[in-house]
Scaffold this motif. Structure first.
Motif, short mmCIF file in Angstrom:
data_model
loop_
_atom_site.label_atom_id
_atom_site.label_comp_id
_atom_site.label_asym_id
_atom_site.label_seq_id
_atom_site.Cartn_x
_atom_site.Cartn_y
_atom_site.Cartn_z
N GLU A 1 0.83 -1.21 0.00
CA GLU A 1 0.00 0.00 0.00
C GLU A 1 0.86 1.25 0.00
O GLU A 1 0.54 2.25 -0.63
CB GLU A 1 -0.93 0.01 1.20
N GLY A 2 1.99 1.20 0.71
CA GLY A 2 2.89 2.35 0.73
C GLY A 2 3.58 2.59 -0.60
O GLY A 2 3.88 3.73 -0.95
N TRP A 3 3.82 1.54 -1.37
CA TRP A 3 4.50 1.68 -2.66
C TRP A 3 3.55 2.03 -3.78
O TRP A 3 3.95 2.67 -4.74
CB TRP A 3 5.23 0.40 -3.01
N ILE A 4 2.31 1.57 -3.71
CA ILE A 4 1.35 1.82 -4.78
C ILE A 4 0.58 3.08 -4.42
O ILE A 4 -0.08 3.14 -3.40
CB ILE A 4 0.38 0.63 -4.96
N GLY A 5 0.66 4.07 -5.26
CA GLY A 5 -0.01 5.33 -4.97
C GLY A 5 -1.51 5.25 -5.14
O GLY A 5 -2.04 4.38 -5.83
N ASN A 6 -2.22 6.16 -4.48
CA ASN A 6 -3.67 6.30 -4.62
C ASN A 6 -4.44 5.04 -4.21
O ASN A 6 -5.39 4.65 -4.87
CB ASN A 6 -4.03 6.73 -6.04
N VAL A 7 -3.98 4.39 -3.16
CA VAL A 7 -4.67 3.20 -2.66
C VAL A 7 -5.28 3.56 -1.31
O VAL A 7 -4.65 4.19 -0.48
CB VAL A 7 -3.69 2.02 -2.50
N HIS A 8 -6.52 3.16 -1.10
CA HIS A 8 -7.19 3.41 0.17
C HIS A 8 -7.54 2.07 0.78
O HIS A 8 -8.45 1.39 0.33
CB HIS A 8 -8.45 4.25 -0.04
#
Length: 120
Positions: free
Chosen positions: A58-65
């Motif tokens: 989640e920290g590496w992939i942007g725009n994830v909630h």
């Protein structure tokens, strides 16, 4: 927000690895009841490691909630790997029925991870 994700990762990873690699020692050090087989503490440890991997993703992939499918994939593979490892080491289930059901669970978790892979 990134700091919270990394703190969350460390909070999951540290006890997860301790439970996965040394469940008896961890229980003794924390004053908790010991499981003679170590199956349940190791399963929890594997799941915590999977959750930590999900937070890293989640920290590496942007725009994830939220953890999302990439995190679910990591949790499923960590749980499947933990159960398979315990089965191979002979520390999972004393009965044949239990071993068969656990191998089916491994297969289901891996299949689910493979289905999640294109969407992660």
């Amino acid at each position: 927000m990134q700091q919270i994700l990394w703190i969350e990762t460390l909070v999951k990873l540290a006890p997860g690895l301790a439970l996965l690699l040394a469940p008896g020692w961890t229980a003794r050090a924390l004053g908790l009841p010991r499981d003679p087989t170590g199956f349940w503490p190791r399963l929890l440890g594997g799941t915590l490691v999977g959750l930590a991997a999900g937070f890293v993703l989640e920290g590496w992939i942007g725009n994830v909630h939220g953890i999302g499918l990439a995190g679910a994939l990591a949790v499923n593979l960590a749980a499947a790997g933990t159960i398979a490892g315990l089965l191979i080491l002979g520390k999972a289930a004393p009965s044949r029925r239990g071993r068969i059901l656990l191998w089916l669970a491994v297969a289901l978790l891996v299949l689910l991870a493979l289905l999640e892979l294109p969407y992660a």
